[in-house]
Design an enzyme around this catalytic site. Sequence first.
Site, PDB file in Angstrom:
ATOM      1  N   THR A 107      39.788  27.534  -0.298  1.00  0.00           N
ATOM      2  CA  THR A 107      40.856  26.842   0.175  1.00  0.00           C
ATOM      3  C   THR A 107      42.106  27.509   0.940  1.00  0.00           C
ATOM      4  O   THR A 107      42.714  26.815   1.834  1.00  0.00           O
ATOM      5  CB  THR A 107      41.358  26.164  -1.504  1.00  0.00           C
TER       6      THR A 107
ATOM      7  N   GLU B 107      40.079  15.533  15.066  1.00  0.00           N
ATOM      8  CA  GLU B 107      39.569  16.680  14.921  1.00  0.00           C
ATOM      9  C   GLU B 107      37.728  16.474  15.292  1.00  0.00           C
ATOM     10  O   GLU B 107      37.673  15.349  15.957  1.00  0.00           O
ATOM     11  CB  GLU B 107      39.236  17.892  13.616  1.00  0.00           C
TER      12      GLU B 107
ATOM     13  N   HIS C 117      30.166  28.767   8.511  1.00  0.00           N
ATOM     14  CA  HIS C 117      31.458  28.294   7.900  1.00  0.00           C
ATOM     15  C   HIS C 117      31.432  27.667   6.568  1.00  0.00           C
ATOM     16  O   HIS C 117      32.872  28.255   5.065  1.00  0.00           O
ATOM     17  CB  HIS C 117      31.932  27.663   8.989  1.00  0.00           C
TER      18      HIS C 117
ATOM     19  N   ARG D 128      27.846  18.965   7.673  1.00  0.00           N
ATOM     20  CA  ARG D 128      29.834  18.904   7.534  1.00  0.00           C
ATOM     21  C   ARG D 128      30.728  17.767   8.631  1.00  0.00           C
ATOM     22  O   ARG D 128      31.043  18.505   9.740  1.00  0.00           O
ATOM     23  CB  ARG D 128      30.551  19.442   6.641  1.00  0.00           C
TER      24      ARG D 128
ATOM     25  N   ARG E  68      29.862  19.014  15.647  1.00  0.00           N
ATOM     26  CA  ARG E  68      30.267  21.213  15.111  1.00  0.00           C
ATOM     27  C   ARG E  68      28.782  21.418  15.467  1.00  0.00           C
ATOM     28  O   ARG E  68      28.845  22.228  16.152  1.00  0.00           O
ATOM     29  CB  ARG E  68      30.115  22.293  14.167  1.00  0.00           C
TER      30      ARG E  68
ATOM     31  N   ALA F 238      39.171  22.349  -5.716  1.00  0.00           N
ATOM     32  CA  ALA F 238      38.362  21.746  -6.016  1.00  0.00           C
ATOM     33  C   ALA F 238      38.817  21.781  -7.991  1.00  0.00           C
ATOM     34  O   ALA F 238      38.556  20.934  -8.861  1.00  0.00           O
ATOM     35  CB  ALA F 238      36.355  21.751  -6.100  1.00  0.00           C
TER      36      ALA F 238
ATOM     37  N   GLN G 194      42.321  26.055   7.702  1.00  0.00           N
ATOM     38  CA  GLN G 194      43.649  25.255   9.415  1.00  0.00           C
ATOM     39  C   GLN G 194      43.978  24.483   9.196  1.00  0.00           C
ATOM     40  O   GLN G 194      44.916  24.424   9.270  1.00  0.00           O
ATOM     41  CB  GLN G 194      43.103  26.534  10.186  1.00  0.00           C
TER      42      GLN G 194
ATOM     43  N   GLY H 244      42.671  20.663   8.219  1.00  0.00           N
ATOM     44  CA  GLY H 244      44.191  19.518   7.153  1.00  0.00           C
ATOM     45  C   GLY H 244      42.678  19.526   6.298  1.00  0.00           C
ATOM     46  O   GLY H 244      41.864  19.447   6.198  1.00  0.00           O
TER      47      GLY H 244
ATOM     48  N   SER I 231      39.088  28.572  -8.332  1.00  0.00           N
ATOM     49  CA  SER I 231      40.796  28.465  -8.400  1.00  0.00           C
ATOM     50  C   SER I 231      41.132  27.350  -7.606  1.00  0.00           C
ATOM     51  O   SER I 231      42.364  27.827  -6.460  1.00  0.00           O
ATOM     52  CB  SER I 231      41.465  29.347  -8.669  1.00  0.00           C
TER      53      SER I 231
ATOM     54  N   HIS J 124      30.745  27.457  12.488  1.00  0.00           N
ATOM     55  CA  HIS J 124      31.733  27.395  13.089  1.00  0.00           C
ATOM     56  C   HIS J 124      31.530  27.305  14.749  1.00  0.00           C
ATOM     57  O   HIS J 124      31.322  29.063  14.916  1.00  0.00           O
ATOM     58  CB  HIS J 124      33.299  27.439  12.607  1.00  0.00           C
TER      59      HIS J 124
END
Length: 585
Positions: A61, A132, A375, A410, A314, A33, A65, A67, A30, A265
């Site tokens: 989700t 970022e 992460h 990612r 990262r 996605a 933090q 965006g 939920s 992360h």
Amino acid sequence: MSERQRTTVELLSARDPGWTEWADVIVVGSGIAGLTAALRLRDQVERVAVVTKDVLQAGSTQWAQGGIAAALGEGDTPEQHEVDTLVAGAGACDLEAVRVLVGEGAEAVRELIEWGADFDKDPDGNLSLTREGGHHRDRIAHADGDATGAEIQRALIEAVRRAPDAPAGEERSDASPIMVFEHAMVVDLLTADDGGVAGLTIHVMGEGDADGVGMVRTRAVVLASGGLGQVFSQTTNPAVATADGMAIALRAGATLRDLEFVQFHPTVMYLGEDSRGQQPLISEAVRGEGAFLVDWDGARLMEGVHEMRDLAPRDIVSKAIMKRMLETGHPNMWLDARHLGRAFWEKRFPNILASCKQHGVDPAVDLIPVAPACHYASGGVRTDLWGRSSVPGLYATGEVACSGVHGANRLASNSLLEGLVFSRRIAEVLPGELRQLEDPETDTTTHVDRVLVPGTALKQLQETMTTKVGVLRNATGVAEAVDELEKLGRTPATTIDPEAWEATNLLTVSLALARSALLREETRGSHWREDFGQRDDAGFAGHFDVRLLDGETIATFTPAPATDPSRAEPANRTTPSTPSTPAGA
């Protein structure tokens, strides 16, 4: 019975279903996605169901933090976003998937705004875009400073509860056409005699007979169940991230891809060596606003390491932190954001500020202790450009999927965008591909129960994965991890319960991850081998795909050209009118 090939499927041990429901499409998860898929599908099929382990607003989700990234700003283009994504992906991205992501991203975000998501704006009323790590443009849309995920989740839940044609803010007066199962854990996919999707068994706490286990018959399943964060002792993921979607897909015959590429992360708040579970994330957006990393002597950590310094991708920042920790023997490094000032903290990062203060740190005057933690899973259920898995009727989107956009690492804030874009694509093709609703009495599938491991095995599993298959890996440690995990798998549970199901799912995916990490004898992106310290395109340009064979996870290598942004042809933004061949076909 007509002559058909009998299909054997491995399932978790569970009691017989005590109740039965049906839906044309079941969406598992939920977050952005799952709810995007459900909202897009509800006008196209008769009955859509959403299954979620907690309540609708729980999941990853909600915790996002920073965006959502898209080429929305003046002077930015999908091509520039593409290059940044490919660089971060370290040669392991699927180029066409990346072009789908960046080419359709802006439109998808605008639809999210139409559904009611309220992103921060500048004084002129335009989206307030920030930067970022890994991005060369300001392209990160955010909400309430550092509560982007929570705002997106709110907007999507309200959209689910509204009538399809009702304006934002107006709820429907009758029942929603989307059927919702909260506090429900999916136990397994049920398959028909052709190996395709026929239904799900789910455990709804406190509902039905036979310990709450029921069956929902369906014509299609969309997995949007998130990642595998709880494989490791320290993670930014919520407690529900127990790799369930990846494990049930694997048991049903789907292929998992790129599991070894787990992003750690770099700036997770360090709470001490005994801290376990979900840890406080210090968003990359804090560094995007000017914060920087320092060691215990106050020296800038990223100077001379990368041309983007503290905003490097990262994997590079995490490795720099880990290297300094190993060199000095210290358990953490520090993030210096004191110069941003209290007023800025209170306006731009109010939730991170509150989280830090809860743990005794005031970032307006104190250094923040940070260390890498699990992460995001860049790998998952292998899909094509339309979200199809190799199992007929099974689709996957978001972190549970491997669409090919993330490669080996990612790019920051591409995760929310991936779930949004590929859920929209699934909704384009799925209604035309619906299977017949199977009659259980004519099913010729043979189901073999998988032995469960006890929930008490989870702590040892997490410690093994953290110490031997974590940020820094080598052949000896990963091989030992495989042996220890196999030994855990030979300790059967004495009771059948959700804790045993979760532990078994985590064990299944941990073994797949560790075997892939052992075979990838190179360092690429978030996969760091100290015994093979260089990227090796000659030997390892491609993917490790995992299938389940006779109860054992088997990893095989699929060669592919390394994605080099400098050699990529100009992007073709035309969306194909005919869906591509299902993944693995």
